[in-house]
Design an enzyme around this catalytic site. Structure first.
Site, PDB file in Angstrom:
ATOM      1  N   LYS A 101      33.837  23.592  36.089  1.00  0.00           N
ATOM      2  CA  LYS A 101      33.134  22.748  36.718  1.00  0.00           C
ATOM      3  C   LYS A 101      32.762  21.839  37.992  1.00  0.00           C
ATOM      4  O   LYS A 101      32.351  21.189  38.865  1.00  0.00           O
ATOM      5  CB  LYS A 101      32.116  21.341  35.562  1.00  0.00           C
TER       6      LYS A 101
ATOM      7  N   LYS B 170      37.558  31.638  35.426  1.00  0.00           N
ATOM      8  CA  LYS B 170      36.596  31.338  34.383  1.00  0.00           C
ATOM      9  C   LYS B 170      35.526  30.360  35.132  1.00  0.00           C
ATOM     10  O   LYS B 170      36.482  29.541  36.236  1.00  0.00           O
ATOM     11  CB  LYS B 170      37.636  30.309  33.709  1.00  0.00           C
TER      12      LYS B 170
ATOM     13  N   LYS C  12      46.140  22.788  34.634  1.00  0.00           N
ATOM     14  CA  LYS C  12      45.859  22.064  35.425  1.00  0.00           C
ATOM     15  C   LYS C  12      46.616  21.002  35.886  1.00  0.00           C
ATOM     16  O   LYS C  12      46.695  20.600  37.285  1.00  0.00           O
ATOM     17  CB  LYS C  12      45.120  20.664  34.081  1.00  0.00           C
TER      18      LYS C  12
END
Ligand code: AQP
Length: 332
Positions: free
Chosen positions: A200, A197, A115
């Site tokens: 969202k 992966k 992230k």
């Protein structure tokens, strides 16, 4: 464990529209524990702000995530469903646990590395200490099991280390939780890049199937799924796109991998992709119908939020009170 009853705890961030990855890897499995365990399932809005959110969207998605929990079969009369920021004990315990978590441990977290690379302009301290907040979510409820997708397993393992360290200094404070990762659905991959992966917040919408996508959109996304130049429908490491589609089909139909390979022997990729899309749309349809009813009734959702927050706070206060006492904090 609370009053001789085992506890299941998990959460989902309202950081985007929920995907079939969130459903198959996590929410679908929350129900497994509903009958036997005391279950707490949280909408973790405080985690979501580690990445910038548009306030109106965060608010809308918080309601929607709660509605999806219920639409996916979590009865709010049996499960404690609540919003993280409504129970301030989470933030309080997170501060305390920060003092029992090592810098080096947090630096090793894969999700922080991913992230912080994806949001290089906003590598805030919250992104770094996210796993400590997650540890306090779990430990506040004396949790025994945490049903999660494989990407969150490392965070639950860190939670175990923090709880063990704390218990060594202050015995019998926390239950040590176990991560529960299902075998099928533990990591649904992007349809556009089967090595990544499904998330969202992925910018490539073609790779992500949302729980609320309509049937035509679902079929279109599956038709465009990246596969390989071979023609055989077989579960193999060198065929990550087909492997992902087999996995999704297995989750929605309950069929095993050998059964699926047999069913699609000699069938072309195009027809297989449509079959996966149809199975997925059929599996999501009842959830979508129930979701529409729930989300139209804001008063009902607000009542559930309030009830859930009161229930959760009662348990959270008990654990936090015990922690404060053990640490030597004074009481007035
Ligand atoms: N692709 C996935 N396959 C299986 N499980 C998944 N989960 C997430 N993606 C997949 C599981 O869903 C639960 C809730 O996840 P989260 O909202 O806490 O955050 P996340 O893991 O970071 O999920 P996303 O969708 O990738 O969110 P963003 O894009 O906001 O970072 C967890 O149990 C997770 O394992």
């Amino acid at each position: 464990m609370f009053n001789d009853r085992k506890v299941s705890y998990s959460g989902v961030q309202p950081s985007g529209n929920l995907t079939i990855g969130n459903y198959l890897g996590a929410i679908r499995n929350f129900k497994t524990y509903s009958d036997r365990y005391k279950c707490f399932y949280c909408v973790v809005d405080m985690h979501a702000i580690t990445v910038r959110q548009v306030p109106a969207e965060l608010r809308r998605r918080t309601y929607e995530t709660l509605a999806l929990y219920i639409a996916c079969g979590l009865d709010p009369e049996i499960n404690t469903l609540y919003v993280q920021s409504h129970v301030h004990e989470h933030a309080e315990l997170a501060w305390i646990l920060n003092c029992f978590t090592m810098f080096g441990e947090l630096s090793r977290m894969t999700q922080f590395k991913d992230k912080s690379a994806r949001h290089a302009d906003n590598v805030n301290a919250g992104l770094f200490t996210y796993p400590v907040l997650m540890a306090s979510d779990i430990l506040l409820y004396q949790t025994d099991v945490v049903p999660v997708g494989i990407d969150q397993k490392q965070h639950v393992e860190l939670t175990r280390d923090i709880a063990t360290r704390f218990n060594q200094l202050y015995p019998d404070t926390f239950t040590i939780p176990e991560p529960i990762v299902v075998s099928t659905g533990k990591k649904i991959m992007s349809l556009a890049d089967p090595l990544k992966k499904m998330s969202k917040s992925d910018e490539n919408l073609n790779g992500v199937v949302f729980i609320l996508d309509d049937k035509d959109t679902i079929i279109r996304k599956f038709k465009r799924a990246v596969t390989d130049s071979d023609t055989e429908i077989r579960d193999a490491e060198e065929k990550p796109g087909i492997r992902n589609l087999i996995n999704i089909y297995s989750c929605f139909t309950g069929k095993t991998v050998p059964e699926i390979e047999q069913e699609f022997k000699g069938v072309g990729y195009g027809d297989f992709k449509i079959a996966v899309g149809e199975a997925c749309a059929a599996g999501l349809e009842p959830i979508q119908t129930r979701f529409k009813e729930l989300v139209a009734d804001k008063a009902y959702l607000e009542a559930q939020m309030k009830k859930g927050a009161e229930e959760a706070a009662w348990y959270a206060r008990r654990t936090l009170g015990k922690v404060r006492k053990k640490l030597g904090f004074t009481q007035v």
